[in-house]
Design a protein around this motif. Structure first.
Motif, PDB file in Angstrom:
ATOM      1  N   GLY A   1     -11.813   0.010 -14.935  1.00 39.58           N
ATOM      2  CA  GLY A   1     -11.282   0.083 -13.579  1.00 39.58           C
ATOM      3  C   GLY A   1     -10.567  -1.193 -13.210  1.00 39.58           C
ATOM      4  O   GLY A   1     -10.462  -2.132 -14.014  1.00 39.58           O
ATOM      5  N   ASN A   2     -10.077  -1.247 -11.978  1.00 37.12           N
ATOM      6  CA  ASN A   2      -9.371  -2.430 -11.514  1.00 37.12           C
ATOM      7  C   ASN A   2      -9.267  -2.367  -9.986  1.00 37.12           C
ATOM      8  O   ASN A   2      -9.655  -1.370  -9.369  1.00 37.12           O
ATOM      9  N   SER A   3      -8.753  -3.414  -9.393  1.00 41.50           N
ATOM     10  CA  SER A   3      -8.584  -3.462  -7.938  1.00 41.50           C
ATOM     11  C   SER A   3      -7.376  -4.317  -7.598  1.00 41.50           C
ATOM     12  O   SER A   3      -6.909  -5.114  -8.425  1.00 41.50           O
ATOM     13  N   ALA A   4      -6.870  -4.155  -6.376  1.00 43.28           N
ATOM     14  CA  ALA A   4      -5.703  -4.941  -5.951  1.00 43.28           C
ATOM     15  C   ALA A   4      -5.644  -4.997  -4.433  1.00 43.28           C
ATOM     16  O   ALA A   4      -6.027  -4.045  -3.746  1.00 43.28           O
ATOM     17  N   ILE A   5      -5.180  -6.135  -3.923  1.00 46.78           N
ATOM     18  CA  ILE A   5      -4.868  -6.294  -2.505  1.00 46.78           C
ATOM     19  C   ILE A   5      -3.349  -6.386  -2.405  1.00 46.78           C
ATOM     20  O   ILE A   5      -2.747  -7.319  -2.930  1.00 46.78           O
ATOM     21  N   ILE A   6      -2.735  -5.420  -1.749  1.00 51.24           N
ATOM     22  CA  ILE A   6      -1.273  -5.332  -1.732  1.00 51.24           C
ATOM     23  C   ILE A   6      -0.778  -4.901  -0.355  1.00 51.24           C
ATOM     24  O   ILE A   6      -1.519  -4.332   0.443  1.00 51.24           O
ATOM     25  N   HIS A   7       0.492  -5.188  -0.103  1.00 49.55           N
ATOM     26  CA  HIS A   7       1.142  -4.705   1.120  1.00 49.55           C
ATOM     27  C   HIS A   7       1.716  -3.323   0.846  1.00 49.55           C
ATOM     28  O   HIS A   7       2.365  -3.089  -0.173  1.00 49.55           O
ATOM     29  N   VAL A   8       1.465  -2.397   1.769  1.00 50.44           N
ATOM     30  CA  VAL A   8       1.982  -1.037   1.659  1.00 50.44           C
ATOM     31  C   VAL A   8       2.699  -0.684   2.950  1.00 50.44           C
ATOM     32  O   VAL A   8       2.147  -0.868   4.044  1.00 50.44           O
ATOM     33  N   GLY A   9       3.929  -0.203   2.824  1.00 51.26           N
ATOM     34  CA  GLY A   9       4.697   0.182   4.002  1.00 51.26           C
ATOM     35  C   GLY A   9       4.302   1.562   4.494  1.00 51.26           C
ATOM     36  O   GLY A   9       3.794   2.393   3.732  1.00 51.26           O
ATOM     37  N   VAL A  10       4.530   1.817   5.767  1.00 46.41           N
ATOM     38  CA  VAL A  10       4.204   3.120   6.336  1.00 46.41           C
ATOM     39  C   VAL A  10       4.943   4.223   5.585  1.00 46.41           C
ATOM     40  O   VAL A  10       6.127   4.105   5.276  1.00 46.41           O
ATOM     41  N   GLY A  11       4.228   5.285   5.218  1.00 46.07           N
ATOM     42  CA  GLY A  11       4.830   6.398   4.490  1.00 46.07           C
ATOM     43  C   GLY A  11       4.816   6.244   2.981  1.00 46.07           C
ATOM     44  O   GLY A  11       5.112   7.207   2.270  1.00 46.07           O
TER      45      GLY A  11
END
Length: 288
Positions: free
Chosen positions: A242-252
């Motif tokens: 497995g893995n994990s990430a903290i990322i920016h996601v735009g609406v939609g």
């Protein structure tokens, strides 16, 4: 390519017949084998080309779906902005009418409309507009600039049955949902669609008995990867990764977990919930 290969074969065969007086049946067998090999090679190349084209078509279809969702959101946002503009125009026209009536009543010289509107904007707090504007912001799920709390957006799901022979590019559809605050996760597609723009934390785990590559992606863009290499020559054939990430996601934008590079397996069940996917909003994007 096929014609060229057959021509070379004929030359070799004629040379062979002239030099060693080979038996006719041996020559026929040689030609048959060579033709079979050539046709098999051509079919293999054609199959590879077809598979490549099908993969490209699938990727384009997925991209088209995501773009249609994005266009639908932007069209809705544009419609909301049109309503706001219409509201402001109505308010402006109302103020101008009031200015004209005041001038007629006082029989004064015409006051500069721009100065009048500017002064009104400074002196009058338009509660109707404030309420309307806040309604539009909530409708588009955009967090106010001075938001006191973080919206409740989080999901957690697991896979209830083993998926074997998964093709590269196939999404893992975690079909059992523990939590779906904000209604961003779709168990039928395996994708989380961000209700608002912000910074999110995503984590995924999976179990497999075969060599399997898995990755997290946003709108088709790879973010992080994981791989299983099962033990050999032992009874313990399974492995987890497995893995994990903290990322920016735009609406939609859509976030999902998919198999890639080679056909693979993701093992899980209702009893042994070994393959999971979850995410949560850490903090929203602030619009000034």
């Amino acid at each position: 390519m096929l014609v060229k290969s057959l021509a070379v074969l004929c030359v070799i065969t004629m040379s062979l017949g002239a030099s060693v007086k080979s038996d006719i049946s041996e020559i026929e067998a040689l030609i048959t084998k060579k033709v079979t090999d050539i046709l098999k090679e051509e079919r293999s190349k054609e199959s590879e080309r077809t598979e490549t084209i099908l993969k490209e078509i699938k990727a384009l279809k997925e991209l088209n779906t995501r773009m249609e969702e994005r266009i639908e959101f932007l069209e809705q946002e544009n419609a909301d902005m049109d309503l706001i503009i219409c509201f402001l125009n109505n308010q402006t026209n109302g103020l101008l009418e009031k200015l004209t009536d005041d001038n007629k009543a006082r029989n004064d010289s015409l006051i500069n409309p721009i100065e009048f509107l500017y002064q009104k904007c400074k002196d009058i707090k338009n509660e109707d507009f404030v309420n309307y504007h806040n309604t539009m912001r909530r409708k588009r799920q955009i967090v106010p600039t001075q938001a006191a709390t973080i919206p409740n957006i989080a999901f957690s799901a697991y896979l209830s049955s083993t998926n074997s022979h998964m093709s590269p590019g196939q999404a893992i559809k975690y079909d059992r949902v523990h939590l779906n605050d904000g209604a961003g996760y779709n168990s039928y597609t395996g994708a989380f669609t961000a209700p608002i723009s912000g910074t999110y934390l995503f984590m995924f785990q999976f179990d497999s008995r075969v060599h399997t590559f898995v990755r997290l992606n946003v709108d088709g863009r790879n973010v992080v990867d994981a791989v299983t290499n099962p033990h050999v020559n032992t009874q313990d054939r399974e492995n987890m990764s497995g893995n994990s990430a903290i990322i920016h996601v735009g609406v939609g934008q859509s976030v999902l977990v998919e198999v890639y590079d080679v056909s693979g397996e993701v093992a899980s069940s209702d009893k042994y919930r070994l393959s999971t996917f979850c995410g949560t909003l850490l903090y929203p994007e602030i619009h000034h």
